[in-house]
Write a protein that holds these residues in place. Structure first.
Motif, short mmCIF file in Angstrom:
data_model
loop_
_atom_site.label_atom_id
_atom_site.label_comp_id
_atom_site.label_asym_id
_atom_site.label_seq_id
_atom_site.Cartn_x
_atom_site.Cartn_y
_atom_site.Cartn_z
N PRO A 149 -13.33 -3.30 8.75
CA PRO A 149 -14.67 -3.44 8.16
C PRO A 149 -14.94 -2.47 7.01
N SER A 150 -14.00 -1.55 6.75
CA SER A 150 -14.28 -0.48 5.80
C SER A 150 -14.10 -0.89 4.35
N GLY A 151 -13.37 -1.99 4.11
CA GLY A 151 -13.05 -2.38 2.75
C GLY A 151 -11.78 -1.76 2.24
N ARG A 152 -11.10 -0.97 3.08
CA ARG A 152 -9.85 -0.32 2.68
C ARG A 152 -8.78 -0.57 3.73
N PHE A 153 -7.53 -0.61 3.27
CA PHE A 153 -6.40 -0.77 4.18
C PHE A 153 -5.16 -0.20 3.50
N GLU A 154 -4.50 0.73 4.16
CA GLU A 154 -3.32 1.42 3.60
C GLU A 154 -3.60 1.95 2.21
N GLY A 155 -4.80 2.47 2.02
CA GLY A 155 -5.17 3.04 0.74
C GLY A 155 -5.58 2.02 -0.31
N LEU A 156 -5.55 0.73 0.04
CA LEU A 156 -5.86 -0.33 -0.91
C LEU A 156 -7.26 -0.87 -0.71
N ASP A 157 -7.83 -1.40 -1.79
CA ASP A 157 -9.03 -2.23 -1.69
C ASP A 157 -8.82 -3.45 -2.57
N ILE A 158 -9.66 -4.47 -2.36
CA ILE A 158 -9.59 -5.68 -3.18
C ILE A 158 -10.48 -5.47 -4.39
N GLU A 159 -9.87 -5.36 -5.54
CA GLU A 159 -10.62 -5.15 -6.78
C GLU A 159 -11.13 -6.46 -7.36
N GLY A 195 0.81 -1.20 0.00
CA GLY A 195 0.00 0.00 0.00
C GLY A 195 0.85 1.26 0.00
N ARG A 196 1.99 1.20 0.65
CA ARG A 196 2.89 2.36 0.63
C ARG A 196 3.59 2.50 -0.71
N GLU A 197 3.98 1.37 -1.29
CA GLU A 197 4.81 1.42 -2.50
C GLU A 197 4.03 1.74 -3.76
N LEU A 198 2.77 1.31 -3.84
CA LEU A 198 2.00 1.54 -5.05
C LEU A 198 1.67 3.02 -5.23
N CYS A 199 1.70 3.46 -6.47
CA CYS A 199 1.23 4.80 -6.80
C CYS A 199 -0.29 4.84 -6.71
N PRO A 200 -0.89 6.00 -6.49
CA PRO A 200 -2.35 6.10 -6.56
C PRO A 200 -2.85 5.58 -7.91
N GLY A 201 -3.82 4.70 -7.86
CA GLY A 201 -4.34 4.08 -9.07
C GLY A 201 -3.60 2.81 -9.46
N GLY A 202 -2.47 2.52 -8.79
CA GLY A 202 -1.69 1.33 -9.11
C GLY A 202 -2.39 0.06 -8.69
N ARG A 203 -1.93 -1.05 -9.25
CA ARG A 203 -2.53 -2.35 -8.96
C ARG A 203 -1.46 -3.41 -8.76
N LEU A 204 -1.78 -4.36 -7.89
CA LEU A 204 -0.91 -5.51 -7.63
C LEU A 204 -1.72 -6.77 -7.85
N VAL A 205 -1.20 -7.68 -8.67
CA VAL A 205 -1.84 -8.96 -8.94
C VAL A 205 -1.06 -10.05 -8.21
N VAL A 206 -1.76 -10.82 -7.39
CA VAL A 206 -1.14 -11.89 -6.60
C VAL A 206 -1.75 -13.23 -7.00
N MET A 207 -0.90 -14.20 -7.27
CA MET A 207 -1.34 -15.57 -7.49
C MET A 207 -0.69 -16.42 -6.40
N THR A 208 -1.50 -17.15 -5.63
CA THR A 208 -0.96 -17.86 -4.49
C THR A 208 -1.82 -19.08 -4.15
N MET A 209 -1.31 -19.93 -3.28
CA MET A 209 -2.09 -21.06 -2.81
C MET A 209 -3.30 -20.58 -2.02
N ALA A 210 -4.35 -21.39 -2.05
CA ALA A 210 -5.59 -20.98 -1.39
C ALA A 210 -6.29 -22.21 -0.82
N ILE A 211 -7.37 -21.94 -0.12
CA ILE A 211 -8.27 -22.98 0.38
C ILE A 211 -9.68 -22.60 -0.05
#
Length: 362
Positions: A262-272, A192-208
């Motif tokens: 509960p807000s849907g936001r954290f360090e300026g990020l949301d889950i898109e 959240g600190r490193e991304l520019c405003p409007g930036g996006r991060l794509v994560v692929m990882t193990m899940a359940i």
């Protein structure tokens, strides 16, 4: 199943080809994630030249899981900007990562993005992604694959198994869940600190998934049995066996969402975007065609050797430098291959695609 890749040291007691082969097979299964990454590349705001467009690769390992997605993203970016607008790709991993192999991949692999775009430049940062790696508000587009499921530390030993999701001790499972929550929180906070405003991060990882399955049951069962066989042959001590574990976790939808409540936001990020699904077992698909059980077992054993054996190696008294390492790897691989070939079974592979979006400031 590889690491912040690098949460564990990856020695190559036999040769580097095993890891490369396994990584390329992982990369071959990234088509859906690449499509998500391309959409992110089409949506992120771009800086004006001469400021470079910055792409960060979190948990790069030797780079083979990064070449195709980053190349695809650059191709999308080039439809939005002039060809001379520079792109800077920062590959990050822990200091003990094999950066020599990473730069060799970037220089000579047939899929390298560097040969396809003369205004793209590569760099590397040797630091854990559980801390801030790059300057604040500097990253336009982020990528991470097969990395965040590795914990930053081993909370405790796993009695009776090597993977926590198949452990029956509630206190052990709780300790790993607590560490997994902490690590995801830290990973997201620093991105959240490193991304520019409007930036996006794509994560692929193990899940359940909703069925509660971590997956990989036949492989992990074969690994446990093969370890017992190696120990019975006198190659391992009881203390070493008790320390052996694979410190990976699968996360549920609620685990990914937890930092944002509960807000849907954290360090300026949301889950898109968040999608949990079962990926194809490519080795099983090939077995359905060639009916070669021996090859099926060997492919999965080579994958395990490259991706998780090094984590087990850390339990030896002298770790990666232990003189028994080559024999340990060879015996374990042979044991896993034999067991899986004896009863081929499709592997369940639960994965998640997560897209984090940094909202522009109003």
């Amino acid at each position: 199943m590889m690491a912040e890749s690098s949460i564990v040291v990856r020695p190559e007691p036999r040769d580097s080809g095993s890891y490369s082969a396994a990584s390329r097979l992982q990369a071959a299964g990234l088509a859906a994630a690449i499509a998500v990454f391309e959409r992110a590349a089409a949506a992120v705001p771009l800086p004006a030249a001469p400021q470079p467009i910055v792409i960060a690769d979190y948990g790069a390992a030797n780079g083979l899981n990064s070449l195709l997605p980053i190349g695809a993203a650059i191709a999308v970016l080039r439809t939005r900007t002039r060809p001379e607008h520079s792109v800077l790709v920062a590959h990050t991993d822990r200091p003990d990562n094999d950066f020599t192999e990473l730069f060799r991949t970037l220089e000579s692999d047939p899929d390298t993005y560097l040969d396809k775009d003369r205004a793209t430049f590569a760099s590397a940062v040797g630091r854990s992604f559980y801390s801030q790696i790059l300057p604040s508000n500097s990253v336009n587009l982020g990528w991470s694959s097969w990395a965040i499921h590795w914990l930053s530390r081993v909370p405790c030993s796993i009695d009776g198994h090597i993977q926590v999701d198949y452990c029956t001790d509630d206190s052990v499972r709780a300790a790993y869940a607590k560490q997994a929550a902490h690590d995801w929180h830290e990973f997201v906070a620093f991105r959240g600190r490193e991304l520019c405003p409007g930036g996006r991060l794509v994560v692929m990882t193990m899940a359940i998934g909703e069925d509660g399955e971590f997956g990989y049951r036949p492989l992990l069962s074969a690994l446990v049995d093969a370890l017992d066989e190696v120990a019975a042959a006198g190659l391992l001590t009881d203390d070493e066996m008790s320390r052996m574990c694979i410190p990976t976790v699968g996360r549920r939808v609620g685990d990914f969402a937890a930092p944002f409540a509960p807000s849907g936001r954290f360090e300026g990020l949301d889950i898109e975007h968040l999608d949990v699904f079962d990926a194809d077992d490519r080795f099983w698909n090939r077995y359905q065609i060639d009916k070669d059980a021996r090859a099926f077992g060997q492919r999965w054993a080579e994958f395990a050797r490259a991706s998780v054996f090094p984590a087990l190696l850390m339990a030896l008294d002298n770790g990666a430098m232990d003189p028994r390492a080559p024999e340990f790897f060879d015996r374990l691989e042979a044991g896993v291959a034999t067991r899986l070939a004896a009863a081929p079974e499709k592997m369940q592979i639960p994965l998640a695609h997560v897209v984090l979006h940094k909202r522009p400031k109003r």
